[in-house]
Design an enzyme around this catalytic site. Structure first.
Site, mmCIF file in Angstrom:
data_model
loop_
_atom_site.group_PDB
_atom_site.id
_atom_site.type_symbol
_atom_site.label_atom_id
_atom_site.label_comp_id
_atom_site.label_asym_id
_atom_site.label_seq_id
_atom_site.Cartn_x
_atom_site.Cartn_y
_atom_site.Cartn_z
ATOM 1 N N VAL A 67 0.814 -1.214 0.000
ATOM 2 C CA VAL A 67 0.000 0.000 0.000
ATOM 3 C C VAL A 67 0.848 1.264 0.000
ATOM 4 O O VAL A 67 0.333 2.360 -0.273
ATOM 5 C CB VAL A 67 -0.997 0.038 1.186
ATOM 6 C CG1 VAL A 67 -2.025 -1.070 1.057
ATOM 7 C CG2 VAL A 67 -0.269 -0.023 2.522
ATOM 8 N N TYR A 157 2.472 4.856 16.374
ATOM 9 C CA TYR A 157 1.271 4.142 15.938
ATOM 10 C C TYR A 157 0.019 5.001 16.134
ATOM 11 O O TYR A 157 -0.779 5.181 15.215
ATOM 12 C CB TYR A 157 1.149 2.832 16.716
ATOM 13 C CG TYR A 157 -0.047 1.986 16.332
ATOM 14 C CD1 TYR A 157 -0.112 1.370 15.088
ATOM 15 C CD2 TYR A 157 -1.104 1.802 17.220
ATOM 16 C CE1 TYR A 157 -1.204 0.591 14.744
ATOM 17 C CE2 TYR A 157 -2.189 1.026 16.882
ATOM 18 C CZ TYR A 157 -2.235 0.420 15.638
ATOM 19 O OH TYR A 157 -3.323 -0.341 15.290
ATOM 20 N N ALA A 159 -0.156 8.233 16.619
ATOM 21 C CA ALA A 159 -0.083 9.445 15.792
ATOM 22 C C ALA A 159 -0.511 9.148 14.360
ATOM 23 O O ALA A 159 -1.238 9.930 13.734
ATOM 24 C CB ALA A 159 1.333 10.007 15.812
ATOM 25 N N SER A 160 -0.079 7.999 13.828
ATOM 26 C CA SER A 160 -0.459 7.635 12.457
ATOM 27 C C SER A 160 -1.958 7.424 12.342
ATOM 28 O O SER A 160 -2.580 7.805 11.340
ATOM 29 C CB SER A 160 0.295 6.382 12.006
ATOM 30 O OG SER A 160 -0.159 5.214 12.678
ATOM 31 N N LYS A 161 -2.549 6.825 13.368
ATOM 32 C CA LYS A 161 -3.987 6.557 13.331
ATOM 33 C C LYS A 161 -4.804 7.830 13.573
ATOM 34 O O LYS A 161 -5.905 7.991 13.034
ATOM 35 C CB LYS A 161 -4.346 5.477 14.355
ATOM 36 C CG LYS A 161 -3.775 4.107 14.020
ATOM 37 C CD LYS A 161 -4.291 3.602 12.685
ATOM 38 C CE LYS A 161 -3.894 2.162 12.431
ATOM 39 N NZ LYS A 161 -4.448 1.636 11.149
ATOM 40 N N ILE A 190 -8.593 -6.578 20.249
ATOM 41 C CA ILE A 190 -9.137 -7.640 19.414
ATOM 42 C C ILE A 190 -8.098 -8.759 19.355
ATOM 43 O O ILE A 190 -6.897 -8.494 19.178
ATOM 44 C CB ILE A 190 -9.434 -7.136 17.983
ATOM 45 C CG1 ILE A 190 -10.312 -5.869 18.024
ATOM 46 C CG2 ILE A 190 -10.093 -8.230 17.154
ATOM 47 C CD1 ILE A 190 -11.691 -6.061 18.611
#
Length: 262
Positions: A67, A157, A159-161, A190
């Site tokens: 991606v 993580y 920050a990216s989200k 999860i």
């Protein structure tokens, strides 16, 4: 069927394992045509064979894909639209997590997380827009429960989200006039390979501490539960369906009550 997504064409990234695999399976159960994309061709092949063996009403097709390669993403979406007559939804589940020491920040690792989680999502959304407009389609981007309760090592993580959330809100505002909806799903704990990774032995077996860790995760939920990938997937099926026609620009939290924001 709870929500009608039969005959929809759905492009799912990160579909070789975890939440992405669960999303692909549930959409296939509901009669959709699923293009399952992932960097791991081997993992994707195994997952496709597993889902096809279930003899579901929908179909699932492999699309090995990085991606972070914008040109490859565009080719993959154009090819899928040409083969299956269009794209009704893209679900961006592809992502990586790298622990970052806040006292010794590895900027290369931060860039890698941003490249996959944010720019990977951006690449798919950008390449999909023209196809989604023609079908008044839907974007669903995956974030994290860490948006509300981050941990120190998650500084890249989360920050990216967070960037993915703002990207999605902007897309919802910009594309709404063309009938395209965009929403975020931010799961809590999860049971996936991502949360098992620190408890998985080289043999592939889980360590003796796993059950103790699982109980810790359960303790964060007033329901005393850890979620399964399908718990996230069913929410996404709703968001892609016509029943969610009035829903856009929102962040949904399937997290067992891990956080209860106002």
């Amino acid at each position: 069927m709870a929500f009608n997504v039969a005959e929809r064409v759905v492009f799912v990234t990160g579909a070789a394992s975890g939440i992405g695999a669960g999303i692909a399976e549930v959409f296939a159960r509901e009669g959709a045509t699923v293009i399952a994309a992932d960097l791991s061709a081997e993992g994707l092949d195994a997952e496709i064979r597993r889902v096809r063996a279930l003899n579901l009403t929908g179909t699932v097709h492999a699309a090995p894909l990085d991606v972070t390669d914008a040109a490859a993403v565009e080719r993959a979406l154009d090819a899928a639209a040409a083969e299956f007559g269009g794209i009704d939804a893209v679900i961006n589940s592809a992502g990586i997590f790298i622990d970052i020491d806040p006292y010794d920040i590895n900027t290369d690792a931060v860039r890698k997380v941003m490249e996959v989680n944010y720019f990977g999502t951006l690449n798919v959304c950008r390449a999909a827009t023209k196809h989604l407009i023609s079908r008044r389609g839907s974007i669903v981007n995956l974030a994290t429960g860490g948006l509300d309760r981050p941990l120190p090592a998650q500084l890249a993580y989360v920050a990216s989200k967070a960037a993915v959330v703002e990207l999605t809100r902007s897309l919802a505002l910009a594309l709404g006039r063309d009938g395209v909806r965009a929403n975020v799903v931010a799961p809590g704990y999860i049971d996936t390979p991502m949360i098992r990774r620190n408890h998985t032995l080289p043999s592939g077996e889980l360590s003796t501490e796993w059950e103790e860790q699982l109980e810790t995760y359960r303790s964060y939920s007033p329901l005393h539960m850890v979620g399964q990938p399908e718990d996230v997937a069913w929410l996404i099926v709703y968001l892609v369906s016509d029943e969610a026609k009035f829903v856009t620009g929102q962040t949904f939290r399937p997290n067992g009550g891990f956080v209860v924001p106002r």
